[in-house]
Design an enzyme around this catalytic site. Structure first.
Site, mmCIF file in Angstrom:
data_model
loop_
_atom_site.group_PDB
_atom_site.id
_atom_site.type_symbol
_atom_site.label_atom_id
_atom_site.label_comp_id
_atom_site.label_asym_id
_atom_site.label_seq_id
_atom_site.Cartn_x
_atom_site.Cartn_y
_atom_site.Cartn_z
ATOM 1 N N PRO A 95 -9.981 4.182 5.412
ATOM 2 C CA PRO A 95 -10.341 3.059 6.280
ATOM 3 C C PRO A 95 -9.099 2.256 6.640
ATOM 4 O O PRO A 95 -8.061 2.379 5.991
ATOM 5 C CB PRO A 95 -11.285 2.237 5.398
ATOM 6 C CG PRO A 95 -10.899 2.581 3.998
ATOM 7 C CD PRO A 95 -10.297 3.944 3.998
ATOM 8 N N ASP A 96 -9.216 1.496 7.687
ATOM 9 C CA ASP A 96 -8.118 0.610 8.059
ATOM 10 C C ASP A 96 -8.144 -0.562 7.088
ATOM 11 O O ASP A 96 -8.799 -1.557 7.309
ATOM 12 C CB ASP A 96 -8.316 0.132 9.495
ATOM 13 C CG ASP A 96 -7.213 -0.813 9.915
ATOM 14 O OD1 ASP A 96 -6.276 -1.034 9.129
ATOM 15 O OD2 ASP A 96 -7.300 -1.342 11.031
ATOM 16 N N PHE A 97 -7.418 -0.404 5.988
ATOM 17 C CA PHE A 97 -7.676 -1.356 4.910
ATOM 18 C C PHE A 97 -6.911 -2.659 5.034
ATOM 19 O O PHE A 97 -6.964 -3.505 4.176
ATOM 20 C CB PHE A 97 -7.491 -0.710 3.537
ATOM 21 C CG PHE A 97 -6.105 -0.377 3.113
ATOM 22 C CD1 PHE A 97 -5.322 -1.315 2.487
ATOM 23 C CD2 PHE A 97 -5.608 0.892 3.305
ATOM 24 C CE1 PHE A 97 -4.054 -0.998 2.062
ATOM 25 C CE2 PHE A 97 -4.345 1.212 2.890
ATOM 26 C CZ PHE A 97 -3.558 0.274 2.269
ATOM 27 N N ARG A 98 -6.224 -2.841 6.159
ATOM 28 C CA ARG A 98 -5.698 -4.173 6.403
ATOM 29 C C ARG A 98 -6.750 -5.045 7.087
ATOM 30 O O ARG A 98 -6.552 -6.229 7.261
ATOM 31 C CB ARG A 98 -4.460 -4.123 7.289
ATOM 32 C CG ARG A 98 -3.226 -3.655 6.556
ATOM 33 C CD ARG A 98 -2.101 -3.410 7.530
ATOM 34 N NE ARG A 98 -0.963 -2.832 6.857
ATOM 35 C CZ ARG A 98 0.123 -3.518 6.519
ATOM 36 N NH1 ARG A 98 0.221 -4.788 6.781
ATOM 37 N NH2 ARG A 98 1.116 -2.919 5.911
ATOM 38 N N ASN A 134 1.049 3.684 9.524
ATOM 39 C CA ASN A 134 0.241 3.986 8.345
ATOM 40 C C ASN A 134 1.116 4.056 7.097
ATOM 41 O O ASN A 134 2.277 4.450 7.158
ATOM 42 C CB ASN A 134 -0.503 5.299 8.547
ATOM 43 C CG ASN A 134 -1.430 5.242 9.749
ATOM 44 O OD1 ASN A 134 -1.837 4.154 10.156
ATOM 45 N ND2 ASN A 134 -1.747 6.386 10.322
ATOM 46 N N ASP A 189 -0.215 5.666 4.364
ATOM 47 C CA ASP A 189 -0.963 6.615 3.529
ATOM 48 C C ASP A 189 -0.166 7.875 3.196
ATOM 49 O O ASP A 189 -0.653 8.741 2.477
ATOM 50 C CB ASP A 189 -2.294 6.986 4.194
ATOM 51 C CG ASP A 189 -2.119 7.470 5.640
ATOM 52 O OD1 ASP A 189 -1.137 8.186 5.919
ATOM 53 O OD2 ASP A 189 -2.967 7.125 6.481
ATOM 54 N N HIS A 193 5.685 0.343 8.750
ATOM 55 C CA HIS A 193 5.133 -0.634 7.813
ATOM 56 C C HIS A 193 5.348 -0.193 6.369
ATOM 57 O O HIS A 193 4.629 -0.602 5.473
ATOM 58 C CB HIS A 193 3.650 -0.872 8.120
ATOM 59 C CG HIS A 193 3.445 -1.517 9.468
ATOM 60 N ND1 HIS A 193 2.244 -1.539 10.121
ATOM 61 C CD2 HIS A 193 4.318 -2.158 10.288
ATOM 62 C CE1 HIS A 193 2.381 -2.177 11.285
ATOM 63 N NE2 HIS A 193 3.627 -2.547 11.407
#
Ligand SMILES: [Zn+2]
Length: 434
Positions: free
Chosen positions: A138-141, A212, A214, A231
């Site tokens: 998921p887009d966890f930000r 990302n 990840d 990032h």
């Protein structure tokens, strides 16, 4: 926390040519323009097929010849410098660069014909969370993902505090609890990741800029030099003490995270943090140095799975020459800024898919994996892409089954090596981690 502090005039910051760092995520640019690495002109040429043999490249009918195209073998520093300034002024002031139309039509087919032409040799991918969602990440930000609900016991003052460096230094526990849940390596790269890998194998990938953290680009087989992890990344970690900055590996960090121990530096006992960019931290210097040279020579921007909301990443679309085609593969159209506002704010040209003046921007709307498959199909790469995904996923499954580890990346799997806490910490003076 600390917002950008660039004091240059708009568009003239020496490190980034704009000074809006930190407007949305409070990220700041590196202060230091070290002696500027003028762009290297060493370029990849030629497209290679799966067997390594050069594939014939069609000349695009009617494509104008670029008299200013890069030459192989490197240019003298002065020439590169002039090139750089020419580009800079053309981007900042709108001078000196023609809007050459390189696509015969603004469709995926048009982009395909361009990619098969001699003119398109260097592709930059700009990617975001949308390329990893089909992997289950998921887009966890985003506070709306529901992930934050699991963190109620930590009583965050507000959800984003978990990614703020000031809060983290005082209260690192919530971040590491979330990191355990979302640990990179529990997921497989997507079709889209492997499409980028295929671009590399075809000799077309200049760079992949990812938002990302990840590490799936690395798992998919991209090398560190292929990547700008804008990032940051979980791949390495550092001690948060400015005086120490000891580096630790992914497997060292993983062992701490999974044993629910807050990672502490073995030299100075400060908290150790993965090298992801928190709100209030600088973007990696590599982001700015690569940006300055890559965007001078890019032939195609491939923008996938990003809403282009976060600066300064979003501004990258305006760094390419005015003629460079830009293909967006995303769930919705994005990046369309008012041209006047864009110029005034140093954002460069926004995307223009639909106006009468549109000449280089193409949007393919839908799932990133489907978009990559459609493009691969048109390029004649579909079977190769599907075979690559099948082979790599089978290999990851086999490694997981063999090791019992959820981590599919052999280079990062702690189960492949002796216990990570004995071997993995990189100590510069040969000290033995405890
Ligand atoms: Zn330390």
């Amino acid at each position: 926390m600390v917002a950008g502090s660039c004091s240059s005039l708009p568009g003239l910051c020496p490190s980034c040519f704009r000074c809006r760092h930190g407007t949305e995520q409070s990220v700041t640019a590196p202060r230091a323009p070290a002696p500027r690495p003028w762009p290297s002109r060493t370029v990849k040429t030629g497209v290679r097929g799966a067997a390594g043999a050069p594939e014939p490249r069609r000349l695009l009918l009617g494509a104008p010849v670029d008299s200013d195209s890069d030459t192989e073998g490197g240019a003298a520093g002065g020439e590169a410098e002039m090139d750089f300034l020419r580009h800079f002024f053309s981007q900042t002031l709108g001078l000196g660069t023609q809007k050459e139309r390189l696509l015969d039509e603004l469709t995926l087919e048009g982009v395909t014909r361009y990619m098969q032409s001699e003119r398109c040799r260097r592709v930059i991918c700009l990617v975001g969370a949308g390329i990893s969602t089909s992997a289950g990440i998921p887009d966890f930000r985003s506070p709306s993902t529901g992930l934050y609900a699991n963190l109620e016991k930590y009583r965050l003052p507000y959800p984003e505090a978990i990614f703020e460096i000031g809060y983290f230094k005082k209260h690192p526990e919530p971040f590491f609890a979330l990191a355990k849940e979302l640990y990179p390596g529990q997921f497989k790269p997507t079709v889209c990741h492997y499409f980028i890998r295929l671009l590399k194998e075809k000799g077309l990938l200049l760079r992949c800029y990812t938002q990302n953290i990840d590490t799936l680009e690395r798992v998919a087989g991209l090398e560190p030099e292929d990547l700008v992890e804008a990032h940051g990344t979980f791949y390495t970690s550092h001690c948060t003490s400015a005086l120490c900055r000891q580096e630790y590996t992914l497997s060292w960090m993983k062992e701490k995270i999974f044993s629910e121990v807050t990672p502490k530096c073995e030299k100075c006992h400060s908290v150790v943090k993965p090298d992801i960019v928190f709100f209030g931290e600088n973007l990696p210097a590599r982001f700015f140095s690569c940006m300055q040279s890559d965007f001078l020579k890019v032939d195609l921007l491939l923008i996938m799975g990003t809403s282009l909301q976060v600066q300064p990443f979003a501004s990258l679309i305006g760094k390419a020459p005015l003629s460079t085609p830009r293909l967006l593969i995303n769930k919705e159209k994005t990046g369309q800024t008012d041209p006047f506002l864009g110029m005034m704010m140093g954002l460069g040209g926004g995307m223009d898919f639909d106006s009468k003046k549109a000449y280089r921007d193409v949007a393919w709307l839908g799932d990133c994996d489907q978009g990559c498959l459609a493009l691969a199909d048109l390029l004649g790469w579909k079977k190769e892409l599907e075979d690559l995904v099948r082979k790599e996923h089978a290999s990851i499954d086999a490694q997981q089954a063999g090791s019992g580890s959820p981590n599919p990346n052999p280079s990062t799997s702690p189960r492949k090596s002796p216990p990570p806490d004995k071997e993995e910490a990189r100590t510069s003076e040969g000290e033995k981690p405890q």
